[in-house]
Scaffold this active site. Structure first.
Site, PDB file in Angstrom:
ATOM      1  N   CYS A 117       4.875 -31.746  -0.956  1.00 39.86           N
ATOM      2  CA  CYS A 117       3.637 -32.655  -1.276  1.00 39.86           C
ATOM      3  C   CYS A 117       2.084 -31.623  -1.337  1.00 39.86           C
ATOM      4  O   CYS A 117       2.067 -31.044  -0.282  1.00 39.86           O
ATOM      5  CB  CYS A 117       3.731 -33.621  -0.395  1.00 39.86           C
ATOM      6  SG  CYS A 117       2.272 -34.695  -0.545  1.00 39.86           S
ATOM      7  N   ASN A 168       0.839  -1.382   0.159  1.00 42.78           N
ATOM      8  CA  ASN A 168      -0.161   0.078  -0.010  1.00 42.78           C
ATOM      9  C   ASN A 168       0.997   1.210   0.045  1.00 42.78           C
ATOM     10  O   ASN A 168       2.076   1.224   0.761  1.00 42.78           O
ATOM     11  CB  ASN A 168      -0.932   0.114   1.141  1.00 42.78           C
ATOM     12  CG  ASN A 168      -0.340   0.472   2.466  1.00 42.78           C
ATOM     13  OD1 ASN A 168      -0.443   1.697   2.736  1.00 42.78           O
ATOM     14  ND2 ASN A 168       0.192  -0.349   3.186  1.00 42.78           N
ATOM     15  N   CYS A 185       5.548   4.463   9.786  1.00 43.52           N
ATOM     16  CA  CYS A 185       4.847   4.487   8.241  1.00 43.52           C
ATOM     17  C   CYS A 185       5.892   4.769   7.235  1.00 43.52           C
ATOM     18  O   CYS A 185       6.538   5.689   7.234  1.00 43.52           O
ATOM     19  CB  CYS A 185       3.866   5.538   8.257  1.00 43.52           C
ATOM     20  SG  CYS A 185       3.010   5.596   6.505  1.00 43.52           S
ATOM     21  N   ASN A 237       2.585   6.643  15.804  1.00 40.26           N
ATOM     22  CA  ASN A 237       3.017   5.784  14.896  1.00 40.26           C
ATOM     23  C   ASN A 237       4.476   6.341  14.494  1.00 40.26           C
ATOM     24  O   ASN A 237       4.409   7.498  13.778  1.00 40.26           O
ATOM     25  CB  ASN A 237       1.892   6.149  13.609  1.00 40.26           C
ATOM     26  CG  ASN A 237       2.167   5.273  12.562  1.00 40.26           C
ATOM     27  OD1 ASN A 237       3.392   4.965  12.167  1.00 40.26           O
ATOM     28  ND2 ASN A 237       1.043   5.394  11.607  1.00 40.26           N
TER      29      ASN A 237
END
EC number: 1.3.1.1
Length: 411
Positions: free
Chosen positions: A388, A76, A137, A134
């Site tokens: 497998c 994003n 980012c 934050n």
């Protein structure tokens, strides 16, 4: 549907269950958050707000696939909330008025100490239960914010102190995975007054290149950029960071909110067993919708019952004692593959992978189209079992290496 008490107290705040929206497009406005609460999510980290108003690109997403699966990784290029600050604060106020028993965490991002302090004050006044800083980012680095801040212990500590000056709410520092030693930054956040850690944010990435136009994806007017990668593919990275944080002697009891590739109850249980106490989700919601929380809550309830846990708290961190340095692992034995010939479909995947990428130990009977393991060549890597497609190869005979003493094993 079995429902056990999945409530957990995290940084002094009681969550009805550990499942939260992470700060992202899935929690961008009142209507989206209200729907998430109504669906059963225990908490929401509202999309990061600040004085900076994002002007988003279009398109802004890309994804990575594997064979015929849905996307396993998601890129994003979004920045922080595109709505004005007052509009975001109004949404927080309304959500707390309408859902007083649900947890609402305000994610904030400032450009300097004054902004961090003021944002903290504003979201507390709006009614948020917690603050998430934050620092991570990948799309905000050109604005003296985002993951560049999260790579600097000095800035993280300074901004955490600023947030604490502006608010008395419990505060999380959101870590960037785009760093070698997360513990150093987490310790700085703790010194600055953080009450816990949220990790991980997205991984800086280039997911695909348009081979005809020679441009990275997604294409924005003929150009692209490095930006954040999330989804199932980053889960192993998130688990590694959480385990390392939890095992650091100064961070052992420091609360962690786990983020990164959580889509199922099994994913959730893995994060909890390594020490996360709450869990944040974005990409799984973008792919499957808010209702994935129903399966996650039901599955986790059954797991707690099957394992005999009286509460969610009892399972947090239990797997960490079994994660040890690679040099300390038992290297005294070989486990040979066991092939269930009744389940085998004769595709030859195990033979090809062993011959071209292993030790040429898998032999192939062309007449019966069945594989057989040559134990004289086999080193017990079990690559055959991983490739497998019908899960007909599992652990079989155990052989101790020459000169090694036999002892009890847990396989």
């Amino acid at each position: 549907m079995l429902t056990k008490d999945l409530s957990v107290t995290f940084c002094g705040v009681k969550f009805p269950n550990p499942f939260c929206l992470s700060s992202s497009p899935v929690g961008n406005c009142y209507e989206m958050c209200a729907k998430a609460y109504d669906t059963g999510w225990g908490g929401i980290v509202f999309k990061t707000i600040g004085f900076f108003i994002a002007n988003e690109v279009s398109p802004r997403f890309d994804h990575l696939t594997k064979e015929d699966t849905g996307f396993i990784g998601f890129k994003n290029m979004e920045q922080i909330a595109e709505h004005p600050l007052e509009e975001n604060l109004a949404a927080i106020r309304r959500l707390k008025q309408d859902y007083p028993d649900k947890v609402l965490i305000a994610s904030i991002m400032g450009e300097n100490e004054q902004q961090w302090q003021e944002l903290a004050r504003l979201v507390e006044e709006a009614g948020a239960d917690m603050i998430e800083c934050n620092f991570s980012c990948p799309q905000m680095t050109s604005h003296a914010m985002g993951s560049d801040v999260g790579q600097s212990p000095e800035l993280v500590e300074k901004y955490c102190r600023a947030v604490k000056r502006g608010s008395s709410l419990p505060m999380l520092a959101k870590m960037t995975p785009n760093i070698g030693d997360m513990c150093e930054v987490a310790l700085a956040a703790k010194r600055g007054g953080a009450d816990g850690i949220a990790t991980i944010n997205t991984v800086k990435s280039i997911t695909n290149i348009d081979l005809n136009r020679k441009i990275g994806m997604p294409v924005v007017n003929g150009k692209s950029s490095i930006s954040g990668y999330s989804g199932k593919a980053v889960k192993p990275i998130a688990l590694r960071f959480i385990q390392q944080l939890r095992m650091h002697p100064e961070l052992r009891d420091f609360p962690i909110s786990g983020i990164g590739g959580i889509e199922t109850w099994e994913d959730a249980a893995e994060f909890l067993l390594l020490g996360a106490a709450t869990l944040q989700v974005t990409t799984g919601i973008m792919q499957y919708g808010y209702r994935i929380v129903e399966d996650m809550a039901s599955g986790l309830s059954h797991y707690l019952a099957d394992q005999g846990f009286a509460s969610l708290q009892e399972m947090i961190g239990l797997a960490n004692g079994n994660i040890i340095p690679a040099e300390d692992l038992d290297r005294s034995y070989i486990v040979y593959p066991r092939i269930n010939q009744e389940k085998c479909v004769g595709c030859g995947r195990c033979y090809i992978s062993c011959y071209d990428g292993g030790h040429q130990a898998m032999e192939w009977d062309e007449h019966s189209r069945t594989p057989h393991c040559n134990t004289e060549k086999c080193v017990g890597c079990l690559l055959c079992g991983h490739v497998c497609p019908v899960a007909c190869i599992d652990l079989g005979e155990v052989k101790f290496k020459k000169g090694e003493k036999e002892h009890a094993l847990t396989l």
